[in-house]
Motif scaffolding. Structure first.
Motif, mmCIF file in Angstrom:
data_model
loop_
_atom_site.group_PDB
_atom_site.id
_atom_site.type_symbol
_atom_site.label_atom_id
_atom_site.label_comp_id
_atom_site.label_asym_id
_atom_site.label_seq_id
_atom_site.Cartn_x
_atom_site.Cartn_y
_atom_site.Cartn_z
ATOM 1 N N SER A 1 0.743 -1.299 0.361
ATOM 2 C CA SER A 1 -0.059 0.146 0.289
ATOM 3 C C SER A 1 1.065 1.451 0.127
ATOM 4 O O SER A 1 0.268 2.952 -0.476
ATOM 5 N N SER A 2 1.650 1.500 0.830
ATOM 6 C CA SER A 2 2.753 2.300 0.225
ATOM 7 C C SER A 2 4.226 2.915 -0.377
ATOM 8 O O SER A 2 3.855 3.637 -0.895
ATOM 9 N N SER A 3 3.712 1.854 -1.541
ATOM 10 C CA SER A 3 4.483 1.466 -2.834
ATOM 11 C C SER A 3 3.020 1.479 -4.080
ATOM 12 O O SER A 3 4.338 1.793 -5.276
ATOM 13 N N GLU A 4 2.493 1.362 -3.672
ATOM 14 C CA GLU A 4 1.156 0.980 -5.051
ATOM 15 C C GLU A 4 1.257 2.103 -6.038
ATOM 16 O O GLU A 4 1.058 2.334 -7.109
ATOM 17 N N VAL A 5 1.766 3.381 -5.191
ATOM 18 C CA VAL A 5 1.777 5.051 -5.607
ATOM 19 C C VAL A 5 2.865 5.082 -6.992
ATOM 20 O O VAL A 5 3.061 5.835 -8.040
ATOM 21 N N GLU A 6 3.857 4.858 -6.281
ATOM 22 C CA GLU A 6 4.960 4.712 -7.084
ATOM 23 C C GLU A 6 5.009 3.769 -8.373
ATOM 24 O O GLU A 6 5.617 3.727 -9.261
ATOM 25 N N PHE A 7 4.652 2.752 -8.131
ATOM 26 C CA PHE A 7 4.707 1.222 -9.054
ATOM 27 C C PHE A 7 3.482 1.112 -9.644
ATOM 28 O O PHE A 7 2.564 1.249 -9.278
ATOM 29 N N GLY A 8 3.877 1.687 -11.183
ATOM 30 C CA GLY A 8 1.859 1.816 -12.317
ATOM 31 C C GLY A 8 1.420 0.021 -11.876
ATOM 32 O O GLY A 8 2.096 -0.727 -12.006
#
Length: 95
Positions: free
Chosen positions: A67-74
């Motif tokens: 959840s903390s990284s999904e914004v960074e990775f498409g």
């Protein structure tokens, strides 16, 4: 210091060749995907075992990490994760 490391420290050829093979495989996989993203692939280094004692607050669950990284990775992007995590299923959420 950085310049000395860059100019004078060398890894053995076996390690450099293995790294080149990994990079080629990542590039091939990313190029083969239909949903081409702006970047060829993303990568992250997830510290698990070695930080557990001293930095216990860094021990995120797979769900917290996702959840903390999904914004960074498409969605559908190629992701390389470097880790010492021993549980092979820990990153299944990222597939």
């Amino acid at each position: 210091y950085r310049q000395k490391c860059r100019d004078h420290l060398r890894l053995p050829d076996e390690i450099m060749c293995a790294a080149a093979q990994v990079l080629e495989a990542l590039t091939d996989r990313a190029n083969a995907r239909e949903n081409d993203t702006a970047e060829l692939y993303d990568s992250m280094h997830v510290r698990r075992g070695d930080f557990k004692q001293q930095y216990s607050w860094t021990q995120l669950t797979a769900e917290e990490l996702y959840s903390s990284s999904e914004v960074e990775f498409g969605e559908g992007s190629t992701l390389y994760i470097s880790t010492a995590e021993r549980d092979k299923g820990f990153f299944d959420l990222f597939k």
